[in-house]
Design an enzyme around this catalytic site. Structure first.
Site, PDB file in Angstrom:
ATOM      1  N   ARG A  60      -3.952  19.419  12.302  1.00  0.00           N
ATOM      2  CA  ARG A  60      -3.234  19.599  11.031  1.00  0.00           C
ATOM      3  C   ARG A  60      -1.914  18.823  11.034  1.00  0.00           C
ATOM      4  O   ARG A  60      -1.425  18.371  10.000  1.00  0.00           O
ATOM      5  CB  ARG A  60      -2.985  21.098  10.735  1.00  0.00           C
ATOM      6  CG  ARG A  60      -2.134  21.308   9.470  1.00  0.00           C
ATOM      7  CD  ARG A  60      -2.239  22.719   8.910  1.00  0.00           C
ATOM      8  NE  ARG A  60      -2.027  23.753   9.896  1.00  0.00           N
ATOM      9  CZ  ARG A  60      -0.834  24.106  10.395  1.00  0.00           C
ATOM     10  NH1 ARG A  60       0.264  23.505   9.998  1.00  0.00           N
ATOM     11  NH2 ARG A  60      -0.760  25.063  11.306  1.00  0.00           N
ATOM     12  N   TYR A  69      -3.785  11.797 -15.051  1.00  0.00           N
ATOM     13  CA  TYR A  69      -4.998  12.537 -14.707  1.00  0.00           C
ATOM     14  C   TYR A  69      -4.733  14.018 -15.045  1.00  0.00           C
ATOM     15  O   TYR A  69      -3.707  14.576 -14.627  1.00  0.00           O
ATOM     16  CB  TYR A  69      -5.295  12.339 -13.219  1.00  0.00           C
ATOM     17  CG  TYR A  69      -6.443  13.163 -12.710  1.00  0.00           C
ATOM     18  CD1 TYR A  69      -7.694  13.100 -13.314  1.00  0.00           C
ATOM     19  CD2 TYR A  69      -6.285  14.005 -11.617  1.00  0.00           C
ATOM     20  CE1 TYR A  69      -8.756  13.862 -12.844  1.00  0.00           C
ATOM     21  CE2 TYR A  69      -7.346  14.760 -11.135  1.00  0.00           C
ATOM     22  CZ  TYR A  69      -8.578  14.685 -11.766  1.00  0.00           C
ATOM     23  OH  TYR A  69      -9.615  15.442 -11.288  1.00  0.00           O
ATOM     24  N   ASP A 115       1.582   7.003  -9.139  1.00  0.00           N
ATOM     25  CA  ASP A 115       0.174   7.175  -8.780  1.00  0.00           C
ATOM     26  C   ASP A 115      -0.495   5.812  -8.954  1.00  0.00           C
ATOM     27  O   ASP A 115      -0.638   5.324 -10.076  1.00  0.00           O
ATOM     28  CB  ASP A 115      -0.475   8.236  -9.676  1.00  0.00           C
ATOM     29  CG  ASP A 115      -1.918   8.524  -9.287  1.00  0.00           C
ATOM     30  OD1 ASP A 115      -2.590   7.606  -8.761  1.00  0.00           O
ATOM     31  OD2 ASP A 115      -2.381   9.657  -9.516  1.00  0.00           O
ATOM     32  N   LYS A 162     -11.223   7.112  -4.695  1.00  0.00           N
ATOM     33  CA  LYS A 162     -11.552   6.072  -5.656  1.00  0.00           C
ATOM     34  C   LYS A 162     -11.685   4.703  -4.975  1.00  0.00           C
ATOM     35  O   LYS A 162     -12.447   4.576  -4.048  1.00  0.00           O
ATOM     36  CB  LYS A 162     -10.496   6.073  -6.763  1.00  0.00           C
ATOM     37  CG  LYS A 162     -10.153   7.469  -7.278  1.00  0.00           C
ATOM     38  CD  LYS A 162     -11.347   8.093  -7.963  1.00  0.00           C
ATOM     39  CE  LYS A 162     -11.092   9.389  -8.651  1.00  0.00           C
ATOM     40  NZ  LYS A 162     -11.041  10.601  -7.926  1.00  0.00           N
TER      41      LYS A 162
HETATM   42  N1  LCS Z   1      -4.849  10.528  -9.544  1.00  0.00           N
HETATM   43  C1  LCS Z   1      -5.697   9.882 -10.372  1.00  0.00           C
HETATM   44  C2  LCS Z   1      -5.190   8.728 -11.186  1.00  0.00           C
HETATM   45  C3  LCS Z   1      -7.018  10.293 -10.464  1.00  0.00           C
HETATM   46  O1  LCS Z   1      -7.833   9.644 -11.300  1.00  0.00           O
HETATM   47  C4  LCS Z   1      -7.457  11.413  -9.691  1.00  0.00           C
HETATM   48  C5  LCS Z   1      -8.853  11.915  -9.772  1.00  0.00           C
HETATM   49  C6  LCS Z   1      -6.537  12.058  -8.864  1.00  0.00           C
HETATM   50  C7  LCS Z   1      -5.252  11.574  -8.803  1.00  0.00           C
HETATM   51  C8  LCS Z   1      -6.921  13.220  -8.013  1.00  0.00           C
HETATM   52  O2  LCS Z   1      -7.648  12.804  -6.910  1.00  0.00           O
HETATM   53  P1  LCS Z   1      -8.691  13.737  -6.115  1.00  0.00           P
HETATM   54  O3  LCS Z   1      -7.964  14.977  -5.751  1.00  0.00           O
HETATM   55  O4  LCS Z   1      -9.820  13.998  -7.037  1.00  0.00           O
HETATM   56  O5  LCS Z   1      -9.049  12.899  -4.937  1.00  0.00           O
HETATM   57  N2  LCS Z   1      -9.538  11.430 -10.871  1.00  0.00           N
HETATM   58  C9  LCS Z   1     -10.732  11.751 -11.261  1.00  0.00           C
HETATM   59  C10 LCS Z   1     -11.316  11.258 -12.434  1.00  0.00           C
HETATM   60  O6  LCS Z   1     -10.763  10.541 -13.244  1.00  0.00           O
HETATM   61  N3  LCS Z   1     -12.546  11.695 -12.520  1.00  0.00           N
HETATM   62  O7  LCS Z   1     -12.852  12.552 -11.482  1.00  0.00           O
HETATM   63  C11 LCS Z   1     -11.708  12.666 -10.628  1.00  0.00           C
END
Ligand code: LCS
Length: 400
Positions: A54, A107, A179, A204
């Protein structure tokens, strides 16, 4: 080193034990001390070495270092998901009486967590159209400690001027957090433009294969690392070694995937703007995108995400999505396969309608995440799916 070389070799700081070329998966939750004194020294920070996964793990650190190198940051931290990266940064800086100014079309869960969880703890947030620097300036308060940008923003593809926002944040003693998920460090490096902290959903483009979730935080200087890392350790949003290994593997082909998918996206954006079933296209690579010049100035390309308005609104959009054959109807983005989704009823459904619409997130908006397939197949698929939505659009027009 240039970007592609960095993506392939940045984990090289990992010290190979047997000359291995790939970073091993150190699948161990804990690490033995040679004696009690060494254990105490590791906890005191006076002796190097690992303690407990951790708090740190060689495979996870190799990934964190590689992403930090690509972002030109001083330190990186890998997290269990993108949301863990974002909430860890908020947890490190927000407290009762603090205030965040953020992009209105982030998001969905990023906005929701500020408006619900952090509001419950007494920290406020104001969301503005960060494409307009004047709106950021006007929203700043004496207690604003973070300006939070998502650029390009999910899902409208609006941009924010990172250098301009950094100047405003710093003049108010606030940090600029960006971000960078939609662009990836191959296409945009916010720290070079004045940001203090970058967050990523590694789920992503960085990983790129839709087989793992993960996140990362990269900071400009060590002081920020010292402020954030204890929060990550305490709240436990840490990445797992196997997850880190998969993402390290994906990261090495980020340059190839990013190039191919953004080439495909440019071709598809040009095609979509001529399609009779499409009322508008938002892609930073198109000359008519209101921030095309800013995109050219602060990005190395235009990315692989496109937002379109389908004529006939929600029902026509649904009909289109129900008819794709090469695209997959799924949320997420940045994988080698192309995806399509409807933000108002899916990724951003958690936001009240008024907030969504004020942020430009209308019911007719369909989001397209372009992958690495042959572009002719993608173009033909979108064409037939849009044509299949024609009856739904006619019904919608008749009802109006
Ligand atoms: N920031 C952005 C710009 C994102 O598009 C997402 C997830 C996150 C943070 C969060 O990331 P995660 O915790 O899911 O790894 N975006 C998503 C979307 O547009 N469709 O499904 C997930």
């Amino acid at each position: 080193m240039k970007k592609a070389t960095t993506a392939i070799h940045a984990h090289g700081k990992h010290h190979a034990q047997y000359g291995e070329v790939s970073v091993p998966i150190y699948q161990s939750s804990t690490f033995a001390f040679e004696n009690a004194d060494q254990g105490a020294e590791r906890f005191a920070g006076t002796s190097p070495g690992y303690i407990y996964t951790r708090l740190g793990n060689p495979t996870v650190n190799a990934l964190a270092d590689a992403i930090a190198a690509l972002e030109n940051g001083s330190h990186g931290m890998a997290t269990s998901t993108g949301m863990a990266a974002i909430t860890t940064v908020f947890l490190a800086y927000l407290q009762q009486g603090t205030h965040v100014v953020g992009t209105d079309c982030v998001y969905g869960p990023t906005r929701t967590v500020l408006e619900t969880s952090f509001a419950r703890f007494g920290s406020e947030a104001t969301f503005v159209d960060t494409a307009d620097l004047a709106q950021i300036s006007a929203a700043m308060r004496t207690n604003t400690c973070i300006v939070y940008l998502e650029t390009p923003a999910n899902p409208t593809m609006k941009l924010a001027d990172i250098a301009g926002a950094a100047a405003i944040a710093h003049a108010h003693g606030a940090l600029l957090v960006v971000d960078n998920t939609f662009a990836s460090p191959y296409i945009q490096r916010p720290l070079d433009l004045g940001a203090d902290i970058v967050v990523h959903s590694c789920t992503k483009l960085i990983n790129g294969h839709s087989d793992v979730v993960g996140g990362a935080i990269v900071v400009r200087e060590e002081k920020l690392y010292r402020q954030i890392k204890p929060t990550l350790n305490l709240f436990g949003g840490t990445m797992d070694p196997h997850q880190a290994w998969l993402i390290l593997r994906g990261l090495q082909t980020l340059p190839l995937r990013a190039e191919r998918s953004q080439q495909n996206a440019m071709t598809l954006a040009r095609f979509l703007r001529t399609h009779p079933m499409v009322s508008w296209v938002s892609y930073p690579g198109l000359e008519e995108h209101p921030q095309h010049e800013l995109a050219k100035a602060q990005m190395d390309g235009f990315g692989s995400m496109i937002a379109i308005g389908v004529k006939g609104g929600m029902e026509a959009g649904k009909a289109m999505m129900n008819n794709v054959k090469v695209f997959t109807l799924a949320v997420s983005l940045g994988g080698v396969e192309s995806l399509i989704e409807h933000p108002a009823s899916m990724t951003h459904a958690g936001l009240p309608r008024a907030e969504r619409e004020a942020a430009g997130l209308t019911d007719d908006l369909v989001r397209i995440a372009v992958g690495c397939e042959d572009v002719e197949d993608l173009r033909a698929d979108l064409d037939q799916a849009l044509n299949a939505a024609r009856p739904a659009a006619l019904v919608a027009a008749a009802e109006r």
